[in-house]
Design an enzyme around this catalytic site. Structure first.
Site, PDB file in Angstrom:
ATOM      1  N   TYR A   1      47.533  36.183  33.264  1.00  0.00           N
ATOM      2  CA  TYR A   1      46.515  37.169  33.647  1.00  0.00           C
ATOM      3  C   TYR A   1      46.068  36.948  35.090  1.00  0.00           C
ATOM      4  CZ  TYR A   1      41.743  38.625  34.512  1.00  0.00           C
ATOM      5  OH  TYR A   1      40.627  39.119  35.117  1.00  0.00           O
TER       6      TYR A   1
ATOM      7  N   ASN B   1      31.354  36.479  36.690  1.00  0.00           N
ATOM      8  CA  ASN B   1      31.321  36.759  35.240  1.00  0.00           C
ATOM      9  C   ASN B   1      30.368  37.908  34.926  1.00  0.00           C
ATOM     10  OD1 ASN B   1      32.394  33.994  35.567  1.00  0.00           O
ATOM     11  ND2 ASN B   1      32.438  34.014  33.336  1.00  0.00           N
TER      12      ASN B   1
ATOM     13  N   GLY C   1      42.331  25.261  29.938  1.00  0.00           N
ATOM     14  CA  GLY C   1      42.353  26.180  31.072  1.00  0.00           C
ATOM     15  C   GLY C   1      40.987  26.413  31.705  1.00  0.00           C
ATOM     16  N   ASP C   2      39.902  26.010  31.011  1.00  0.00           N
ATOM     17  CA  ASP C   2      38.566  26.221  31.586  1.00  0.00           C
ATOM     18  C   ASP C   2      38.289  25.243  32.732  1.00  0.00           C
ATOM     19  OD1 ASP C   2      37.806  28.324  30.017  1.00  0.00           O
ATOM     20  OD2 ASP C   2      36.410  27.198  28.754  1.00  0.00           O
TER      21      ASP C   2
ATOM     22  N   LYS D   1      46.406  39.247  38.805  1.00  0.00           N
ATOM     23  CA  LYS D   1      45.348  39.597  39.775  1.00  0.00           C
ATOM     24  C   LYS D   1      45.744  39.080  41.156  1.00  0.00           C
ATOM     25  CE  LYS D   1      42.386  41.722  37.126  1.00  0.00           C
ATOM     26  NZ  LYS D   1      42.241  43.180  37.268  1.00  0.00           N
TER      27      LYS D   1
ATOM     28  N   LYS E   1      43.197  42.030  30.303  1.00  0.00           N
ATOM     29  CA  LYS E   1      42.305  41.033  30.911  1.00  0.00           C
ATOM     30  C   LYS E   1      41.983  39.806  30.076  1.00  0.00           C
ATOM     31  CE  LYS E   1      38.125  43.016  29.174  1.00  0.00           C
ATOM     32  NZ  LYS E   1      36.726  43.253  29.339  1.00  0.00           N
TER      33      LYS E   1
ATOM     34  N   SER F   1      39.465  39.215  40.499  1.00  0.00           N
ATOM     35  CA  SER F   1      38.699  38.264  39.695  1.00  0.00           C
ATOM     36  C   SER F   1      38.553  36.945  40.434  1.00  0.00           C
ATOM     37  CB  SER F   1      39.438  38.029  38.388  1.00  0.00           C
ATOM     38  OG  SER F   1      38.919  36.904  37.730  1.00  0.00           O
ATOM     39  N   ALA F   2      37.448  36.291  40.177  1.00  0.00           N
ATOM     40  CA  ALA F   2      37.232  34.951  40.716  1.00  0.00           C
ATOM     41  C   ALA F   2      38.251  33.965  40.164  1.00  0.00           C
ATOM     42  CB  ALA F   2      35.827  34.483  40.361  1.00  0.00           C
TER      43      ALA F   2
END
Ligand code: UFG
Length: 338
Positions: free
Chosen positions: A148, A178, A293-294, A152, A84, A124-125
């Protein structure tokens, strides 16, 4: 009900295993302990007053899984096991594809052989990627921006296809936002190996002096204070969401997707402040560059889970910070100190 829980020794898995035992279910955990400790299950047993069953195996191990299904005869499966870490997944993508997809294939095939027709999957969101703006509804477009996240997203598609081919199969896909916090007893919680990737575990280790300061990844996002905002959900609320999903699938066929979030975004600096208040310890931090990536902001529209499952998040960020602080102060080295 007899529930087989993959990854049940991990962070979310252990809290859900406890909730299942507390509600009177029988639980068999299958976990290879690659990122978890058997001590978490021992403590789950202590808190619940009875132990879950445990098989130490990788979910891709078909023989071990067959033996577990044959002896335990699960009526439902909750599939947590998986790798993850977003950053790591860009370094060793094949491991992520092999483990996260392979385990799902092995599990679905074992379910087919052993007459088990209900599965709840930890998604996951992250599958909302950057394709639309929050609040995310379950029918928003999905995709992913790293290996990752792609595992998902792919598993979600596999589950939809398998479900379409098998009218008996009941699938609940849970898209977590989260997860933070710990059980209020302070006995189980998140125990990341090495340097934590996620915000709360990092802040918690700064508070106990294990790390010098927090790096805040960017304060120039289009958010109220410039730091990233996320939908932080207490892990005990999240665990309750799994029980609600299982309950729903007991009387509904087909394939379902639910967000598990609070619907309320909080910024990095708000989390720092909440943790300082809960712990009474100052958290030194430094603003550094954005983390690649955020996204600026991610939060749920949680109304479908409320409507269909009768579930919603009850606990606050202050609760989560107080619970994490308790867990962290009483177990400064996680389960390793036990
Ligand atoms: N952050 C910091 N410093 C840190 C760690 C995080 O400033 O040391 C910031 C991030 O930039 C972000 C926020 O804190 O704004 C939350 O970061 P996390 O790493 O805790 O969580 P993410 O939202 O990046 O990722 C989490 C899960 C992923 C999942 C994703 C889905 O870790 O597995 O949510 O939205 F894919």
């Amino acid at each position: 009900m007899r529930v087989l829980v993959t990854g049940g020794a991990g962070y979310i898995g252990s809290h859900t295993t406890l909730a299942l035992l507390e509600q009177g279910h029988e639980v068999l955990v299958v976990d290879d302990l690659s990122n978890s400790s058997p001590e978490s299950l021992r403590r789950v047993g202590e808190l619940a007053g009875r132990e879950p069953g445990f098989v130490e195996a990788n979910v891709r191990d078909e023989q071990a899984l067959d033996a577990a299904f044959a002896s335990f005869r699960p009526e439902a499966v909750i599939h947590f096991a998986g790798w993850k870490a977003v950053g790591e997944s860009t370094q060793i993508p094949l491991t992520y594809y092999r483990e996260n997809l392979g385990s799902t294939f092995t599990l679905l095939e074992a379910m087919g052989r052993h007459d088990c027709h209900t599965i709840v999957f930890s998604s996951s969101a992250t599958v909302y990627g950057e394709l639309s703006e929050p609040p995310f509804r379950e029918d928003a477009p999905t995709g992913a921006t790293n290996p990752y996240g792609r595992t998902k997203h792919m598993v979600e598609q596999v589950l939809a296809d398998v479900s379409a081919s098998d009218p008996e199969l009941r699938v609940g896909v849970l898209r977590y936002f989260n997860p933070i916090g710990a059980h209020a007893s302070g006995r189980i919680g998140e125990d990341p190996k090495g340097i934590p990737n996620n915000l709360l575990p990092f802040v918690a280790q700064v508070a106990t002096g294990r790390r010098e300061k927090l790096m805040v990844f960017g304060d120039d996002y289009p958010t109220p204070d410039g730091t990233g905002t996320r939908d932080y959900i207490h892990v005990v609320d999240l665990a309750a969401g799994h029980l609600a999903a299982l309950d729903y699938l007991g009387s509904h066929d087909g394939h379902h997707v639910w967000n598990l979030g609070t619907g309320r975004p909080a910024s990095v600096l708000e989390i720092v402040k909440a943790y300082q208040e809960a712990s009474g310890v100052a958290i030194p931090y430094e603003v550094v560059a954005r983390r690649p990536g955020d996204v600026a902001s991610s939060f749920a529209d949680p109304s479908l889970a409320e409507q269909e499952l009768g579930w919603r998040a009850e606990r606050s960020i202050a609760d989560a910070c107080a619970d994490t602080f308790r867990w962290q102060s009483e177990n400064p080295n996680g389960f390793a100190g036990a």
